[in-house]
Motif scaffolding. Structure first.
Motif, PDB file in Angstrom:
ATOM      1  N   MET A  16       1.155   1.065 -15.428  1.00 27.67           N
ATOM      2  CA  MET A  16       0.905  -0.283 -14.956  1.00 27.67           C
ATOM      3  C   MET A  16      -0.533  -0.686 -15.298  1.00 27.67           C
ATOM      4  O   MET A  16      -1.441   0.123 -15.270  1.00 27.67           O
ATOM      5  CB  MET A  16       1.112  -0.379 -13.443  1.00 27.67           C
ATOM      6  N   SER A  17      -0.730  -1.968 -15.571  1.00 26.13           N
ATOM      7  CA  SER A  17      -2.067  -2.446 -15.857  1.00 26.13           C
ATOM      8  C   SER A  17      -2.884  -2.441 -14.574  1.00 26.13           C
ATOM      9  O   SER A  17      -2.368  -2.567 -13.477  1.00 26.13           O
ATOM     10  CB  SER A  17      -1.998  -3.864 -16.447  1.00 26.13           C
ATOM     11  N   SER A  18      -4.224  -2.319 -14.730  1.00 26.11           N
ATOM     12  CA  SER A  18      -5.092  -2.153 -13.583  1.00 26.11           C
ATOM     13  C   SER A  18      -5.188  -3.400 -12.719  1.00 26.11           C
ATOM     14  O   SER A  18      -5.707  -3.346 -11.612  1.00 26.11           O
ATOM     15  CB  SER A  18      -6.491  -1.740 -14.059  1.00 26.11           C
ATOM     16  N   ASP A  19      -4.730  -4.553 -13.225  1.00 24.67           N
ATOM     17  CA  ASP A  19      -4.839  -5.777 -12.439  1.00 24.67           C
ATOM     18  C   ASP A  19      -3.646  -5.966 -11.497  1.00 24.67           C
ATOM     19  O   ASP A  19      -3.562  -6.980 -10.801  1.00 24.67           O
ATOM     20  CB  ASP A  19      -4.976  -6.999 -13.359  1.00 24.67           C
ATOM     21  N   ARG A  20      -2.749  -5.007 -11.457  1.00 27.34           N
ATOM     22  CA  ARG A  20      -1.598  -5.100 -10.557  1.00 27.34           C
ATOM     23  C   ARG A  20      -1.941  -4.436  -9.223  1.00 27.34           C
ATOM     24  O   ARG A  20      -2.210  -3.245  -9.172  1.00 27.34           O
ATOM     25  CB  ARG A  20      -0.369  -4.437 -11.192  1.00 27.34           C
ATOM     26  N   ARG A  21      -1.930  -5.224  -8.160  1.00 24.52           N
ATOM     27  CA  ARG A  21      -2.282  -4.715  -6.842  1.00 24.52           C
ATOM     28  C   ARG A  21      -1.268  -3.672  -6.385  1.00 24.52           C
ATOM     29  O   ARG A  21      -0.073  -3.916  -6.382  1.00 24.52           O
ATOM     30  CB  ARG A  21      -2.317  -5.861  -5.848  1.00 24.52           C
ATOM     31  N   PRO A  22      -1.710  -2.493  -5.982  1.00 25.50           N
ATOM     32  CA  PRO A  22      -0.762  -1.505  -5.474  1.00 25.50           C
ATOM     33  C   PRO A  22      -0.213  -1.902  -4.098  1.00 25.50           C
ATOM     34  O   PRO A  22      -0.920  -2.513  -3.283  1.00 25.50           O
ATOM     35  CB  PRO A  22      -1.589  -0.218  -5.389  1.00 25.50           C
ATOM     36  N   VAL A  23       1.038  -1.560  -3.879  1.00 30.91           N
ATOM     37  CA  VAL A  23       1.685  -1.758  -2.578  1.00 30.91           C
ATOM     38  C   VAL A  23       2.325  -0.433  -2.190  1.00 30.91           C
ATOM     39  O   VAL A  23       3.085   0.147  -2.967  1.00 30.91           O
ATOM     40  CB  VAL A  23       2.757  -2.865  -2.627  1.00 30.91           C
ATOM     41  N   VAL A  24       2.017   0.046  -1.001  1.00 30.83           N
ATOM     42  CA  VAL A  24       2.568   1.290  -0.505  1.00 30.83           C
ATOM     43  C   VAL A  24       3.544   0.965   0.616  1.00 30.83           C
ATOM     44  O   VAL A  24       3.172   0.343   1.617  1.00 30.83           O
ATOM     45  CB  VAL A  24       1.456   2.230   0.010  1.00 30.83           C
ATOM     46  N   PHE A  25       4.788   1.376   0.438  1.00 33.42           N
ATOM     47  CA  PHE A  25       5.832   1.142   1.437  1.00 33.42           C
ATOM     48  C   PHE A  25       6.010   2.400   2.278  1.00 33.42           C
ATOM     49  O   PHE A  25       6.083   3.508   1.748  1.00 33.42           O
ATOM     50  CB  PHE A  25       7.150   0.781   0.752  1.00 33.42           C
ATOM     51  N   VAL A  26       6.117   2.197   3.584  1.00 34.57           N
ATOM     52  CA  VAL A  26       6.218   3.319   4.517  1.00 34.57           C
ATOM     53  C   VAL A  26       7.498   3.151   5.348  1.00 34.57           C
ATOM     54  O   VAL A  26       7.633   2.166   6.089  1.00 34.57           O
ATOM     55  CB  VAL A  26       5.000   3.376   5.462  1.00 34.57           C
ATOM     56  N   HIS A  27       8.401   4.103   5.235  1.00 35.56           N
ATOM     57  CA  HIS A  27       9.641   4.020   6.007  1.00 35.56           C
ATOM     58  C   HIS A  27       9.416   4.510   7.424  1.00 35.56           C
ATOM     59  O   HIS A  27       8.391   5.126   7.755  1.00 35.56           O
ATOM     60  CB  HIS A  27      10.753   4.818   5.329  1.00 35.56           C
ATOM     61  N   GLY A  28      10.382   4.249   8.283  1.00 40.67           N
ATOM     62  CA  GLY A  28      10.321   4.722   9.656  1.00 40.67           C
ATOM     63  C   GLY A  28      11.261   5.888   9.876  1.00 40.67           C
ATOM     64  O   GLY A  28      11.720   6.537   8.926  1.00 40.67           O
ATOM     65  N   LEU A  29      11.558   6.164  11.117  1.00 36.79           N
ATOM     66  CA  LEU A  29      12.471   7.254  11.441  1.00 36.79           C
ATOM     67  C   LEU A  29      13.879   6.953  10.943  1.00 36.79           C
ATOM     68  O   LEU A  29      14.329   5.806  10.966  1.00 36.79           O
ATOM     69  CB  LEU A  29      12.510   7.477  12.952  1.00 36.79           C
ATOM     70  N   TRP A  30      14.544   8.002  10.488  1.00 33.67           N
ATOM     71  CA  TRP A  30      15.969   8.006  10.174  1.00 33.67           C
ATOM     72  C   TRP A  30      16.360   7.288   8.883  1.00 33.67           C
ATOM     73  O   TRP A  30      17.534   7.231   8.551  1.00 33.67           O
ATOM     74  CB  TRP A  30      16.789   7.448  11.345  1.00 33.67           C
ATOM     75  N   LEU A  31      15.409   6.788   8.126  1.00 30.18           N
ATOM     76  CA  LEU A  31      15.713   6.201   6.824  1.00 30.18           C
ATOM     77  C   LEU A  31      14.918   6.929   5.751  1.00 30.18           C
ATOM     78  O   LEU A  31      13.742   7.240   5.945  1.00 30.18           O
ATOM     79  CB  LEU A  31      15.368   4.711   6.787  1.00 30.18           C
ATOM     80  N   HIS A  32      15.549   7.166   4.614  1.00 29.44           N
ATOM     81  CA  HIS A  32      14.866   7.804   3.489  1.00 29.44           C
ATOM     82  C   HIS A  32      14.016   6.771   2.751  1.00 29.44           C
ATOM     83  O   HIS A  32      14.312   5.574   2.748  1.00 29.44           O
ATOM     84  CB  HIS A  32      15.904   8.415   2.540  1.00 29.44           C
ATOM     85  N   ALA A  33      12.959   7.250   2.104  1.00 26.67           N
ATOM     86  CA  ALA A  33      12.066   6.363   1.359  1.00 26.67           C
ATOM     87  C   ALA A  33      12.790   5.572   0.272  1.00 26.67           C
ATOM     88  O   ALA A  33      12.387   4.456  -0.069  1.00 26.67           O
ATOM     89  CB  ALA A  33      10.924   7.173   0.746  1.00 26.67           C
ATOM     90  N   ASP A  34      13.857   6.138  -0.271  1.00 30.28           N
ATOM     91  CA  ASP A  34      14.605   5.432  -1.316  1.00 30.28           C
ATOM     92  C   ASP A  34      15.242   4.147  -0.818  1.00 30.28           C
ATOM     93  O   ASP A  34      15.678   3.308  -1.614  1.00 30.28           O
ATOM     94  CB  ASP A  34      15.693   6.334  -1.901  1.00 30.28           C
ATOM     95  N   SER A  35      15.310   3.969   0.510  1.00 25.06           N
ATOM     96  CA  SER A  35      15.861   2.730   1.041  1.00 25.06           C
ATOM     97  C   SER A  35      15.000   1.523   0.686  1.00 25.06           C
ATOM     98  O   SER A  35      15.444   0.378   0.801  1.00 25.06           O
ATOM     99  CB  SER A  35      16.014   2.823   2.566  1.00 25.06           C
ATOM    100  N   TRP A  36      13.767   1.768   0.218  1.00 22.88           N
ATOM    101  CA  TRP A  36      12.884   0.689  -0.232  1.00 22.88           C
ATOM    102  C   TRP A  36      13.137   0.282  -1.686  1.00 22.88           C
ATOM    103  O   TRP A  36      12.473  -0.635  -2.190  1.00 22.88           O
ATOM    104  CB  TRP A  36      11.422   1.122  -0.119  1.00 22.88           C
ATOM    105  N   THR A  37      14.059   0.923  -2.370  1.00 19.73           N
ATOM    106  CA  THR A  37      14.232   0.692  -3.810  1.00 19.73           C
ATOM    107  C   THR A  37      14.366  -0.781  -4.194  1.00 19.73           C
ATOM    108  O   THR A  37      13.686  -1.243  -5.128  1.00 19.73           O
ATOM    109  CB  THR A  37      15.429   1.502  -4.347  1.00 19.73           C
TER     110      THR A  37
END
Length: 266
Positions: A1-22
């Motif tokens: 990714m180019s450096s001008d793209r702001r990073p976004v970090v998604f954080v899941h909660g209990l009982w859901l896998h991180a892939d649910s943010w796909t």
């Protein structure tokens, strides 16, 4: 990714896998961001592997999760936006309060220290873990019926069942115990610096039919931020439950989050 793209970090909660943010990752990438959704410490790369090895997350608490995401953020070149759901929303607020995020979105966030009253529906969901003290050091898995009550109550039964089959995993019980006694401990890991003036903007959301994080919890959370001159906004979805990040209506919430970020030049 180019450096001008702001990073976004998604954080899941209990009982859901991180892939649910796909779907969110794909949407944010198309919108010009550099998104990622790391799992909690101990999480496995896939839903299936998580289900086979729930012991890997046993005993993990809020501080360990915050430290884990702080390390993720520390490896980035630019301060990210953090988007969290449920306990992930509490984690997002902690990271924002520690000046580790440029902005945060807490979607139906778990109660932080200072939220005194927990409505009966929220207590019922939390009791899945709290009724057995051994769960503090173990993992807790929802049954299909428990998921229906806590996440899918505003959905058709078939959709709730499909989401349960697709995304649910066992999660540590410890965060629920920590949140339950947060107001009895001065140094609770659920404590957030709600009066901080120098933090970035915060968006809180609530689902009007949420059983897990009942609307009163989020409204109280918003009031706790009133002493801070920093931007805090509350958005309400009257007909949505706790599944609002993963159900058929996820795009409505995601588009609103994107619009909110763009309006603030983020």
């Amino acid at each position: 990714m180019s450096s001008d793209r702001r990073p976004v970090v998604f954080v899941h909660g209990l009982w859901l896998h991180a892939d649910s943010w796909t779907p969110w990752l794909e949407l944010f990438r198309e919108a010009g961001y550099d998104p990622q959704a790391p799992g909690w410490p101990g999480d496995s790369p896939s839903v299936e592997e998580n289900r086979q090895h729930p012991e890997r997350v046993a005993g993990i608490g809020i501080d360990a999760v915050v430290d884990h995401y702080a390390q993720v953020i520390g490896a980035l070149d630019t301060q990210p936006i953090v988007v969290g759901h449920s306990f992930g929303g509490l984690i997002a607020q902690r990271l924002l309060g520690q000046n580790l995020a440029a902005a945060a979105v807490a979607i139906d966030p778990a109660p932080i220290k200072g939220v005194i009253f927990l409505p009966p529906s929220s207590l019922r969901v939390a009791s899945v873990a709290l009724r057995n003290p051994a769960n503090r050091r173990g993992t807790v898995t929802l049954t299909r019926k428990q998921f229906r009550y806590g996440f899918g109550n505003a959905l058709p039964q078939a959709e709730s069942d499909e989401l349960y089959d697709r995304w649910t995993i066992g999660s540590p019980g410890r965060p629920l115990f920590e949140a339950a006694v947060a107001n009895l401990k001065p140094s609770s890991p659920a404590k957030v610096d709600t009066g901080k003036a120098t933090r970035g903007p915060l968006l809180l959301t609530l689902g009007g039919k949420d059983h897990t994080v009942a609307p009163a919890i989020v409204r109280t959370t918003a009031r706790l931020y009133r002493k801070s001159p920093a931007v805090t906004e509350l958005r309400q979805y009257p007909d949505r439950g706790h599944s609002l990040t993963i159900d058929a209506g996820w795009r409505v919430v995601a588009d609103d989050v994107l619009a909110w970020l763009k309006a603030r030049g983020l």
